[in-house]
Design a protein around this motif. Structure first.
Motif, short mmCIF file in Angstrom:
data_model
loop_
_atom_site.label_atom_id
_atom_site.label_comp_id
_atom_site.label_asym_id
_atom_site.label_seq_id
_atom_site.Cartn_x
_atom_site.Cartn_y
_atom_site.Cartn_z
N ASP A 197 -4.07 6.29 -8.81
CA ASP A 197 -3.88 5.59 -7.55
C ASP A 197 -4.80 3.99 -7.10
O ASP A 197 -4.83 3.05 -6.59
N ARG A 198 -6.04 4.46 -7.76
CA ARG A 198 -7.01 3.26 -7.96
C ARG A 198 -6.97 2.46 -8.30
O ARG A 198 -6.74 1.26 -7.96
N ALA A 199 -6.15 2.14 -9.71
CA ALA A 199 -6.10 1.53 -10.27
C ALA A 199 -4.76 0.21 -10.07
O ALA A 199 -4.98 -1.30 -9.83
N VAL A 200 -4.34 0.93 -8.96
CA VAL A 200 -2.96 0.00 -8.83
C VAL A 200 -3.21 -1.02 -7.66
O VAL A 200 -2.72 -1.88 -7.50
N ALA A 201 -4.05 0.00 -6.25
CA ALA A 201 -4.90 -0.16 -5.61
C ALA A 201 -5.43 -1.83 -6.03
O ALA A 201 -5.63 -2.00 -5.20
N GLU A 202 -6.13 -1.39 -6.69
CA GLU A 202 -7.02 -2.86 -7.33
C GLU A 202 -6.43 -4.34 -7.32
O GLU A 202 -6.75 -4.83 -7.12
N LEU A 203 -5.02 -3.42 -8.17
CA LEU A 203 -4.48 -5.09 -8.44
C LEU A 203 -4.11 -5.48 -6.99
O LEU A 203 -3.43 -6.14 -6.81
N VAL A 204 -3.42 -4.01 -6.52
CA VAL A 204 -3.00 -5.41 -4.95
C VAL A 204 -3.50 -5.37 -3.71
O VAL A 204 -3.64 -6.45 -3.64
N ILE B 299 1.16 -1.35 -0.18
CA ILE B 299 0.31 -0.32 -0.01
C ILE B 299 0.96 1.36 -0.10
O ILE B 299 0.75 2.01 -0.59
N MET B 300 2.00 1.01 0.77
CA MET B 300 2.54 2.48 1.17
C MET B 300 3.83 3.52 -0.37
O MET B 300 3.77 3.66 -0.61
N GLN B 301 4.20 2.17 -1.41
CA GLN B 301 4.27 1.50 -2.68
C GLN B 301 3.08 2.46 -3.60
O GLN B 301 3.68 3.20 -4.78
N ILE B 302 1.67 2.09 -3.28
CA ILE B 302 0.60 2.42 -4.42
C ILE B 302 1.05 3.92 -4.92
O ILE B 302 1.31 3.78 -6.65
N LYS B 303 1.38 5.25 -4.58
CA LYS B 303 1.74 6.07 -5.16
C LYS B 303 2.71 6.55 -6.21
O LYS B 303 1.95 7.20 -7.58
N ALA C 177 2.36 4.18 -9.30
CA ALA C 177 1.09 4.96 -9.93
C ALA C 177 1.60 6.14 -11.44
O ALA C 177 1.59 5.85 -12.25
N ALA C 178 2.57 6.87 -10.43
CA ALA C 178 2.83 8.29 -10.80
C ALA C 178 4.03 7.56 -11.71
O ALA C 178 4.02 8.60 -12.86
N ASN C 179 5.36 6.22 -11.77
CA ASN C 179 5.78 6.05 -12.85
C ASN C 179 5.22 5.56 -13.94
O ASN C 179 5.65 5.28 -15.22
N ARG C 180 4.51 4.70 -13.95
CA ARG C 180 3.38 3.90 -15.00
C ARG C 180 2.24 4.95 -15.91
O ARG C 180 2.02 4.63 -16.63
#
Length: 188
Positions: free
Chosen positions: A150-157, A136-140, A143-146
């Motif tokens: 944030d929501r799309a990456v959080a859903e994958l997590v 969770i701490m790495q999501i931002k 997401a920014a580098n890709r």
């Protein structure tokens, strides 16, 4: 004396057969019923083996989730920990450097927000999982580098989070390799 010598030899032969032949064959047979047929669960990317689900790998690019640090540089041939305790000055320098690196790439975090598993190596040095909080701490950053939300990456997590064993033993964890392969699939 001769009686005890013969008993010792017989016992040695029986134990060698049991522990060096029968037991390994039983373990190999039992492993054939699991993913990877006892050879480990291989994960593929573009038809090639990307890694094994139960062996940690090094991810250092900012567009990927990072795993736990490794005291053996992710060398599966020689697993092991650092064997340094929390009061060892050398160990504290290493952990402090890891914290500084995380804070550099995650400026939105406070030192207290960093989970311990993100700055300490596991006992084997090959842990493929991070805590749910570590992901969770790495999501931002990811997401920014890709260029993702944030929501799309959080859903994958969330999709790649595995709950505690039997719902009560251990923490929720995320397999870093599986999560990063799922991230790469998002781009396609």
């Amino acid at each position: 004396m001769k009686k005890y010598l013969l008993q010792s030899i017989r016992l040695t032969v029986v134990l060698m057969l049991l522990l060096c032949v029968i037991y390994p064959l039983m373990v190999a047979f039992g492993g054939s019923f699991f993913k990877g047929n006892g050879g480990g669960e291989k994960l593929f990317k573009n038809g090639k083996v990307a890694g094994y689900a139960l062996i940690g790998q090094s991810f250092t690019k900012p567009e990927y989730f990072w795993g736990r640090p490794s005291a053996v540089d992710y060398n599966a041939a020689g697993s092991g920990g650092s064997n340094k305790g929390p009061s060892n000055p050398d160990y504290l320098v290493v952990v402090s450097a890891r914290i500084d690196t995380l804070l550099k790439y995650h400026p939105y975090l406070k030192k207290a927000d960093i989970p311990a598993d993100m700055v300490t190596a596991s006992g084997s040095g090959l842990d493929p999982n991070i805590s749910e909080q570590g992901a969770i701490m790495q999501i931002k950053r990811v997401a920014a580098n890709r260029g993702l939300t944030d929501r799309a990456v959080a859903e994958l997590v969330v999709k790649n989070t595995v709950g505690p064993l039997l719902g009560m033993f251990g923490p929720s964890v995320v397999n870093v390799l599986k999560l990063n392969l799922a991230l790469d699939e998002l781009r396609k």
